[in-house]
Design an enzyme around this catalytic site. Structure first.
Site, mmCIF file in Angstrom:
data_model
loop_
_atom_site.group_PDB
_atom_site.id
_atom_site.type_symbol
_atom_site.label_atom_id
_atom_site.label_comp_id
_atom_site.label_asym_id
_atom_site.label_seq_id
_atom_site.Cartn_x
_atom_site.Cartn_y
_atom_site.Cartn_z
ATOM 1 N N SER A 181 -1.455 3.627 6.162
ATOM 2 C CA SER A 181 -0.013 3.721 6.348
ATOM 3 C C SER A 181 0.399 4.508 7.583
ATOM 4 O O SER A 181 1.499 4.337 8.088
ATOM 5 C CB SER A 181 0.628 4.335 5.102
ATOM 6 O OG SER A 181 0.007 5.555 4.779
ATOM 7 N N HIS A 209 1.005 -1.288 1.820
ATOM 8 C CA HIS A 209 1.684 -1.721 3.041
ATOM 9 C C HIS A 209 1.350 -3.167 3.426
ATOM 10 O O HIS A 209 1.807 -3.646 4.467
ATOM 11 C CB HIS A 209 1.359 -0.781 4.206
ATOM 12 C CG HIS A 209 2.138 0.494 4.162
ATOM 13 N ND1 HIS A 209 3.420 0.596 4.643
ATOM 14 C CD2 HIS A 209 1.828 1.717 3.662
ATOM 15 C CE1 HIS A 209 3.861 1.830 4.465
ATOM 16 N NE2 HIS A 209 2.915 2.529 3.856
ATOM 17 N N LYS A 240 8.156 -1.064 -1.423
ATOM 18 C CA LYS A 240 8.210 -1.222 0.034
ATOM 19 C C LYS A 240 8.798 -2.594 0.360
ATOM 20 O O LYS A 240 10.000 -2.793 0.224
ATOM 21 C CB LYS A 240 6.830 -0.976 0.633
ATOM 22 C CG LYS A 240 6.471 0.496 0.514
ATOM 23 C CD LYS A 240 5.125 0.888 1.045
ATOM 24 C CE LYS A 240 4.993 2.404 0.967
ATOM 25 N NZ LYS A 240 3.700 2.839 0.493
HETATM 26 C C1 LIG Z 1 3.494 4.118 -0.341
HETATM 27 C C2 LIG Z 1 2.115 4.078 -0.796
HETATM 28 C C3 LIG Z 1 1.795 4.285 -2.131
HETATM 29 C C4 LIG Z 1 2.833 4.703 -3.131
HETATM 30 O O1 LIG Z 1 3.702 3.665 -3.466
HETATM 31 P P1 LIG Z 1 5.027 4.037 -4.291
HETATM 32 O O2 LIG Z 1 5.408 2.762 -4.932
HETATM 33 O O3 LIG Z 1 6.024 4.525 -3.296
HETATM 34 O O4 LIG Z 1 4.642 5.090 -5.263
HETATM 35 C C5 LIG Z 1 0.492 4.156 -2.527
HETATM 36 N N1 LIG Z 1 -0.484 3.847 -1.646
HETATM 37 C C6 LIG Z 1 -0.229 3.663 -0.342
HETATM 38 C C7 LIG Z 1 -1.334 3.298 0.585
HETATM 39 C C8 LIG Z 1 1.077 3.776 0.132
HETATM 40 O O5 LIG Z 1 1.333 3.598 1.409
#
Ligand SMILES: *Cc1c(COP(=O)(O)O)cnc(C)c1O
Length: 393
Positions: A181, A209, A240
């Site tokens: 990320s 992502h 996301k």
């Molecule tokens: C954003 C993210 C998460 C967490 O996701 P949420 O739904 O916001 O809890 C988990 N793993 C990775 C790699 C992320 O980028």
């Protein structure tokens, strides 16, 4: 000394090092533009990849569900029952992703901690990419298994780590982010899979992502690499690109069945609300009906990255719409972010511990919600601030 003095010292330390989080307040719906701290600014930092967070069809689906089901889930699913919407969402996601089955969680974070801790324990070992997301790291710690980090995106290092630990454990799990990320690079999943197969080890990827971004029409990293049925566990987020909130685990049906029995956040925490589930179903509808938004996202991302390089910025090795603008020291990154904001662009700086010390950056998140005028405005402001602060010529 009072028992809380150490906290004040720690917090002052964060401020001195430029690592204190100043969280801005948003007073509008998500989109290409936002009202932030009362100002109308260009939004360059949300994970709303496809612009679905305020898409009329998705908002409408949530409204309809809210009228029928109300707002709260009222209890955890395993104790008080689950709505037909949550079941429908899981079925639709499994079909969309070409997986045997799917279970949803409250977030990507809880999906990771619940899954890892349900699959391995004290007598086991986890081989974990050294740059994995915090929720993977926490899941690994929670499981009690021995954690063996391997060199970032390096299947040869993974193979060596497995050989070194041969015979010292009961079960093993290999876990990696799909898209990292902070840098936007993609895990070499096919080669990692070959290693997992060679040693017959459970293989898990966190595609937070990549969900809605990679693969045909946003079907995720497993689809991107054609590894259906080979990656045992694919974690995704609905918070996301899907524009709502929630997490998912896609994979073999026996794993999903086990998580319904032993996934602790599933058993001990309420689910996302019915309007959230309905919003996510509407997102699947949209993604299945057209690749237009995913295509626009990638067009925008390619254009923006190419123009930033022309301006002379270092945008790292990103292979995705995540665009890190490397600045080095955290105070410079914070100052850069403040100057961007004064010029109408909202893009936050990211420093330690989210990234390594000396690798502070502004992370620009490109979205299908942007049009070329938005990107043009963003580029102009980056150029102006970059020259002022001596980052580019
Ligand atoms: C954003 C993210 C998460 C967490 O996701 P949420 O739904 O916001 O809890 C988990 N793993 C990775 C790699 C992320 O980028």
């Amino acid at each position: 000394m009072s028992k809380l003095d150490w906290l004040k010292l720690e917090i002052d330390g964060l401020k001195d090092q430029g690592l204190y989080n100043h969280i801005r307040t948003i007073g509008s719906a998500q989109g290409a533009r936002l009202i932030v701290d009362g100002r109308d600014v260009l939004n360059f930092c949300s994970n709303n990849y496809l612009g679905l967070a305020n898409h009329p069809k998705i908002v409408e689906a949530a409204q309809v569900a809210m009228i029928k089901y109300g707002v709260g889930p009222a209890a955890v699913r395993s104790i008080a029952g689950t709505t037909d919407l949550h079941i429908e969402l899981e079925k639709r996601l499994a079909k969309f992703k070409g997986a045997e089955d799917v279970i949803t969680f409250q977030s990507g974070f809880t999906a990771n901690i619940g899954t890892i801790s349900a699959l391995v324990g004290k007598e086991d070992v986890i081989f974990s990419d050294q740059l994995n997301h915090a929720s993977i790291i926490d899941g690994c710690r929670l499981s009690g298994a021995r954690i063996v980090p391997y060199e970032h995106n390096d299947p040869t290092a993974l193979d060596a780590a497995i050989r070194e630990n041969d015979g010292s454990y009961r079960r093993a799990l290999i876990v990696t982010d799909g898209v990292f990320s902070m840098d936007g690079d993609i895990a070499p999943l096919p080669t990692l899979y070959e290693v997992a197969k060679k040693y017959d080890i459970l293989f898990m990827v966190d595609d937070a992502h990549g969900e809605g971004v990679l693969g045909k029409g946003g079907r995720g990293i497993v689809d991107h690499f054609g590894l259906h049925g080979k990656v045992d566990i694919e974690i995704g987020t609905l918070s996301k690109a899907f524009g709502a909130v929630g997490g998912l685990v896609a994979g073999d049906k026996v794993i999903v069945e086990w998580l319904r029995q032993r996934g602790r956040p599933f058993l001990f925490s309420s689910a996302v609300t019915a309007p959230d589930a309905a919003a996510c179903i509407a997102a699947v509808d949209l993604l299945e009906s057209s690749t237009e938004l995913v295509d626009k996202l990638w067009d925008n991302a390619r254009y923006f990255k190419a123009e930033m390089k022309k301006l002379g910025f270092d945008t790292g090795g990103s292979e995705t719409p995540i665009t890190p603008v490397m600045l080095g020291e955290a105070p410079l990154a914070q100052q850069f972010s403040r100057e961007l904001f004064e010029n109408g662009v909202f893009a936050m700086s990211i420093g330690f511990p989210t990234v390594a010390k000396g690798k502070a950056r502004i992370r620009v998140m490109i979205s299908a919600a942007h049009d070329r005028d938005d990107l043009g405005q963003g580029l102009d402001v980056f150029a102006k601030v970059g020259r002022k602060l001596g980052v580019i010529k």
